[in-house]
Design an enzyme around this catalytic site. Structure first.
Site, short mmCIF file in Angstrom:
data_model
loop_
_atom_site.label_atom_id
_atom_site.label_comp_id
_atom_site.label_asym_id
_atom_site.label_seq_id
_atom_site.Cartn_x
_atom_site.Cartn_y
_atom_site.Cartn_z
N GLY A 88 3.07 57.82 78.28
CA GLY A 88 2.15 58.11 77.18
C GLY A 88 2.82 58.74 75.97
O GLY A 88 2.16 59.25 75.07
N SER A 138 4.73 53.78 78.82
CA SER A 138 4.65 53.20 77.47
C SER A 138 4.99 51.71 77.41
O SER A 138 5.58 51.24 76.44
CB SER A 138 5.53 54.01 76.49
OG SER A 138 5.10 55.36 76.42
N HIS A 150 0.62 59.23 91.46
CA HIS A 150 0.94 59.21 90.02
C HIS A 150 1.43 60.61 89.62
O HIS A 150 0.93 61.62 90.13
CB HIS A 150 -0.29 58.81 89.21
CG HIS A 150 0.04 58.51 87.78
ND1 HIS A 150 0.27 59.50 86.86
CD2 HIS A 150 0.25 57.34 87.14
CE1 HIS A 150 0.59 58.94 85.70
NE2 HIS A 150 0.57 57.63 85.85
N LYS A 158 -6.60 55.51 83.68
CA LYS A 158 -6.66 56.98 83.77
C LYS A 158 -8.12 57.40 83.55
O LYS A 158 -9.03 56.67 83.97
CB LYS A 158 -5.67 57.62 82.79
CG LYS A 158 -4.25 57.05 83.01
CD LYS A 158 -3.16 57.79 82.32
CE LYS A 158 -1.82 57.14 82.64
NZ LYS A 158 -0.68 57.81 82.03
N GLU A 184 0.84 62.39 87.17
CA GLU A 184 -0.22 63.28 86.68
C GLU A 184 -0.94 63.95 87.85
O GLU A 184 -1.34 65.11 87.77
CB GLU A 184 -1.20 62.48 85.79
CG GLU A 184 -0.55 62.15 84.45
CD GLU A 184 -1.07 60.90 83.77
OE1 GLU A 184 -2.13 60.38 84.17
OE2 GLU A 184 -0.40 60.43 82.83
N ASN A 187 -3.74 50.92 84.26
CA ASN A 187 -4.18 52.21 84.79
C ASN A 187 -4.96 52.90 83.68
O ASN A 187 -4.36 53.46 82.77
CB ASN A 187 -2.96 53.03 85.23
CG ASN A 187 -3.33 54.45 85.63
OD1 ASN A 187 -4.49 54.76 85.85
ND2 ASN A 187 -2.33 55.32 85.72
N GLU A 211 8.02 55.36 87.33
CA GLU A 211 7.52 55.88 86.05
C GLU A 211 8.26 57.15 85.68
O GLU A 211 7.94 58.23 86.19
CB GLU A 211 6.02 56.19 86.17
CG GLU A 211 5.16 55.01 86.50
CD GLU A 211 3.73 55.19 86.02
OE1 GLU A 211 3.14 54.19 85.62
OE2 GLU A 211 3.22 56.33 86.02
C1 G2H Z 1 2.35 55.76 82.95
C2 G2H Z 1 1.53 54.68 82.37
C3 G2H Z 1 0.51 54.16 83.35
P1 G2H Z 1 1.35 54.78 79.73
O1 G2H Z 1 1.53 56.79 83.48
O2 G2H Z 1 0.60 54.59 84.68
O3 G2H Z 1 0.85 55.15 81.22
O4 G2H Z 1 1.55 53.28 79.73
O5 G2H Z 1 0.22 55.21 78.83
O6 G2H Z 1 2.63 55.50 79.48
#
Ligand code: G2H
Length: 250
Positions: free
Chosen positions: A172, A212, A94, A11, A96, A9, A166
């Site tokens: 992140g 993460s 998501h 983003k 966000e 993803n 998540e």
């Molecule tokens: C969680 C994830 C991908 P990251 O949002 O959807 O992001 O791996 O940067 O925590």
């Protein structure tokens, strides 16, 4: 047996040149879809150029869409637009988008229906905040979000959804849920599906962990009973890192 699904993803990251560099670096090195489904979810402007170069095994996803087919919705993108350019997956709900762009359980559900009506596989995100985890509300939160997202789907459609658990506090932040914590909540989500649709359906649904994930923790996460894949943000941006994630089985 559930086939693992690893999705990047991006983003709101990368220039067009960077997107092209990425796709040329990974397209011929992605594991076969016999063993894993590999997906890259990119910003809208790059979707077509990625689809054109996706190669034999990589597939492309969007990170959002509208639930309507057409109309006066300035700035929005319809499901048909995504399928018409060869997009296969769409990330929905998501955290966000729930936090910053007014995404609700109701709009997520409408988008899940629209995804199926247009041949897209939805990757539905659920997860609790730090405060909710600390007050013991995790299961209640993912229960509500999961039930709401799936409302009104046929059993065959439920079997084909991908859910991404998540925990918001792990996104992140470098603070990953432990593999056991992730497995426990994902197992709970599976029990929610079993309660509503029965065991066979619950055993068929793929549930990813997100938050993460990186090349060093992917194997441990994927070794857990209920974890069927990962939705990866930061660590999916670099081609080498992405390849070690989708090729985690070696
Ligand atoms: C969680 C994830 C991908 P990251 O949002 O959807 O992001 O791996 O940067 O925590």
């Amino acid at each position: 047996m559930r086939k693992p699904i690893i999705a990047g993803n991006w983003k709101m990251n990368k220039t067009r040149d960077e997107a092209l560099q990425f796709i040329y670096a990974v397209k011929d090195h992605v594991a076969s879809t016999d063993v894993v489904e590999s997906v890259v979810c990119a910003p809208f402007p790059y979707l077509r150029c990625l689809v054109k170069r996706q190669g034999a095994f990589l597939r492309v996803g969007a990170q959002n869409m509208h639930f309507k087919s057409a109309g006066a919705y300035t700035g929005e993108v319809a499901p048909e637009m995504l399928t018409s350019i060869g997009v296969s997956y769409v990330v929905l709900g998501h955290s966000e988008r729930r936090e910053m762009f007014n995404e609700t359980d109701e709009t997520v559900n409408k988008k899940v229906h629209a995804a199926f009506e247009n041949g897209l596989t939805p990757i539905i995100c659920v997860g609790e905040s730090l405060e909710q985890r600390e007050t013991g509300a995790t299961n209640a939160v993912v229960d509500t979000q999961t039930v709401a997202a799936l409302e009104g789907l046929t059993v065959e459609q439920v079997k084909r959804v991908v859910i991404a658990y998540e925990p918001i506090w792990a996104i992140g932040t470098g603070r990953t849920a432990t593999a056991e914590q992730a497995n426990e909540t994902i197992g709970y989500i599976r029990s929610v599906i079993e309660r509503a649709y029965g065991r066979e359906v619950a055993e068929a649904v793929r549930i990813q962990y997100g938050g993460s994930v990186n090349p060093s923790n992917i194997k441990e996460l994927m070794a857990q009973e209920h974890i069927d894949g990962a939705l990866v943000g930061g660590a999916s941006l670099d081609p080498k890192s992405f390849l070690s994630l989708v090729n985690y089985q070696g």
